[in-house]
Enzyme design. Structure first.
Site, PDB file in Angstrom:
ATOM      1  N   SER A  30       4.315  22.366  49.247  1.00 16.44           N
ATOM      2  CA  SER A  30       5.093  23.440  49.704  1.00 16.44           C
ATOM      3  C   SER A  30       6.337  23.589  48.790  1.00 16.44           C
ATOM      4  O   SER A  30       7.121  24.233  48.847  1.00 16.44           O
ATOM      5  CB  SER A  30       5.531  23.691  51.123  1.00 16.44           C
ATOM      6  OG  SER A  30       6.405  22.503  51.495  1.00 16.44           O
ATOM      7  N   THR A 164      10.402  23.877  52.916  1.00 18.24           N
ATOM      8  CA  THR A 164      11.063  23.676  51.820  1.00 18.24           C
ATOM      9  C   THR A 164      11.675  22.513  51.788  1.00 18.24           C
ATOM     10  O   THR A 164      11.983  21.660  52.931  1.00 18.24           O
ATOM     11  CB  THR A 164      12.253  24.837  52.388  1.00 18.24           C
ATOM     12  OG1 THR A 164      11.721  26.072  52.387  1.00 18.24           O
ATOM     13  CG2 THR A 164      13.242  24.843  51.057  1.00 18.24           C
ATOM     14  N   THR A 182      11.380  25.410  46.704  1.00 20.01           N
ATOM     15  CA  THR A 182      10.157  25.801  47.499  1.00 20.01           C
ATOM     16  C   THR A 182       9.159  26.607  46.533  1.00 20.01           C
ATOM     17  O   THR A 182       9.641  27.232  45.535  1.00 20.01           O
ATOM     18  CB  THR A 182      10.296  26.407  48.673  1.00 20.01           C
ATOM     19  OG1 THR A 182       9.200  26.628  49.647  1.00 20.01           O
ATOM     20  CG2 THR A 182      10.930  27.827  48.457  1.00 20.01           C
ATOM     21  N   ARG A 192       7.589  38.598  46.357  1.00 19.50           N
ATOM     22  CA  ARG A 192       8.520  38.212  47.624  1.00 19.50           C
ATOM     23  C   ARG A 192       9.404  37.211  47.371  1.00 19.50           C
ATOM     24  O   ARG A 192       9.115  36.170  46.727  1.00 19.50           O
ATOM     25  CB  ARG A 192       7.339  37.622  48.569  1.00 19.50           C
ATOM     26  CG  ARG A 192       7.990  37.238  49.961  1.00 19.50           C
ATOM     27  CD  ARG A 192       8.080  35.797  49.988  1.00 19.50           C
ATOM     28  NE  ARG A 192       8.504  35.143  51.564  1.00 19.50           N
ATOM     29  CZ  ARG A 192       8.826  34.153  51.965  1.00 19.50           C
ATOM     30  NH1 ARG A 192       8.765  33.181  51.167  1.00 19.50           N
ATOM     31  NH2 ARG A 192       9.126  33.708  53.119  1.00 19.50           N
ATOM     32  N   THR A 215      14.653  25.618  56.998  1.00 17.65           N
ATOM     33  CA  THR A 215      13.475  25.496  56.592  1.00 17.65           C
ATOM     34  C   THR A 215      12.619  26.247  57.461  1.00 17.65           C
ATOM     35  O   THR A 215      12.844  26.276  58.706  1.00 17.65           O
ATOM     36  CB  THR A 215      12.811  24.128  56.272  1.00 17.65           C
ATOM     37  OG1 THR A 215      11.201  24.274  55.833  1.00 17.65           O
ATOM     38  CG2 THR A 215      12.764  23.388  57.748  1.00 17.65           C
ATOM     39  N   GLY A 216      11.368  26.912  57.216  1.00 19.31           N
ATOM     40  CA  GLY A 216      10.636  27.728  58.037  1.00 19.31           C
ATOM     41  C   GLY A 216      10.356  29.036  57.674  1.00 19.31           C
ATOM     42  O   GLY A 216       9.996  29.170  56.579  1.00 19.31           O
TER      43      GLY A 216
END
Length: 304
Positions: A30, A164, A182, A192, A215-216
């Site tokens: 990622s 990330t 990321t 995006r 992160t997430g």
């Protein structure tokens, strides 16, 4: 990052090197090249770096064909009066700064992309479009008559489909720097940009208070500027762990099923983290290096 500090490098050097190593290693698939292909099969990168002394930020988003996103972000601070560069223009800037122009696609990312196409482009990030985005691939367009329905997408998306590298560095004199890198959410709509390259969302550093990184699910988390908010809580004297928890709780009120975590550290070297508890994600693991530890140590917190 820790080695950079030990040999006399700056806090910004440490953040750039630590995040940059993750880009090279393609951490978790990622971060860096060859991961998280977008809807057209391309991998693009987001990154930021922040100097808590000067409050300068360098960031790139939707960066194409350049692997070292955090390095390019650092050059935005050093060679421009800007904060954020995006897209192909950011890539052209990177090349002028001496970074090689390379293909970020790999056999693995092409495989992920082709498997997604074979699964009728599921999951994806569209809603309220025709054809029905929950059953078929696009191209999508808005319907003649709009009927809104609530999307329950968290269950169909893996909590591991985006992540990330986020880093907070506190120097020996209390100087703070932070950064993120990321390749964004897998199968994202081209163009995006998530929370990672946005100051105060992906990370934030202030040498008078502390630093934080998130992160997430960036699309949700960036709306709350969680890293900025956590640093402000710490400025008021809140313990780093509690500061992180308060940030997560604020987001929970609006998006109880969001996937996310925040790390926090203050200028005295105290640190903590918090995460939102959802099925499949009940603990958050993060790494800490400090003079009190003989080696980098994995820490774990239970989600709230």
């Amino acid at each position: 990052a820790w080695r950079v500090l030990q040999v006399g490098g700056s806090e910004l050097d440490a953040v750039e090197r630590g995040c940059g190593q993750c880009e090279i290693d393609q951490c978790d698939g990622s971060v860096g090249y060859g991961g998280s292909p977008d809807e057209s099969g391309e991998t693009t990168l987001d990154a930021m770096i922040m100097d808590g002394n000067t409050m300068e930020v360098g960031a790139v988003a939707d960066l194409r064909h350049v692997k070292n996103a955090i390095g390019v972000a650092r050059k935005v601070i050093e060679y421009t009066k800007h904060t954020l560069l995006v897209g192909e223009s950011a890539s052209l800037f990177a090349v002028r700064m001496g970074f090689p122009y390379e293909d970020l696609t790999t056999q693995k990312s092409l495989l992920v992309y082709s498997e997604w196409l074979n699964q009728s482009c599921q999951p994806n990030y569209w809603k309220n479009v025709v054809p029905d985005s929950s059953k078929s691939c696009g191209p999508y367009k808005r319907p003649e008559k709009v009927t809104y329905k609530e999307e329950q997408t968290i269950s169909q998306r893996s909590v591991h489909n985006h992540d990330t590298i986020g880093m907070v560095v506190i120097g020996g004199s209390g100087t703070v720097a932070s950064g993120t890198s990321t390749n964004g959410a897998v199968h994202k709509i081209p163009g995006r940009v998530g929370d990672s390259p946005i100051a105060g969302a992906g990370s934030y550093a202030d040498s008078t208070a502390g630093g934080a990184a998130a992160t997430g699910d960036g699309d949700i988390m960036m709306r709350f500027l969680p890293s900025y908010q956590a640093v402000e809580y710490m400025r008021m004297g809140t313990d780093p762990t509690v500061a992180c928890q308060k940030v997560i709780s604020r987001i929970q009120k609006y998006a109880p099923k969001f996937f996310g975590a925040v790390i926090c550290a203050n200028t005295t070297g105290s640190y903590g983290a918090a995460c939102n508890k959802i099925p499949g994600f009940t603990q958050f693991h993060f790494m800490v290096s400090s003079p009190l530890l003989s080696q980098p140590t994995e820490q774990v917190v239970d989600c709230i």
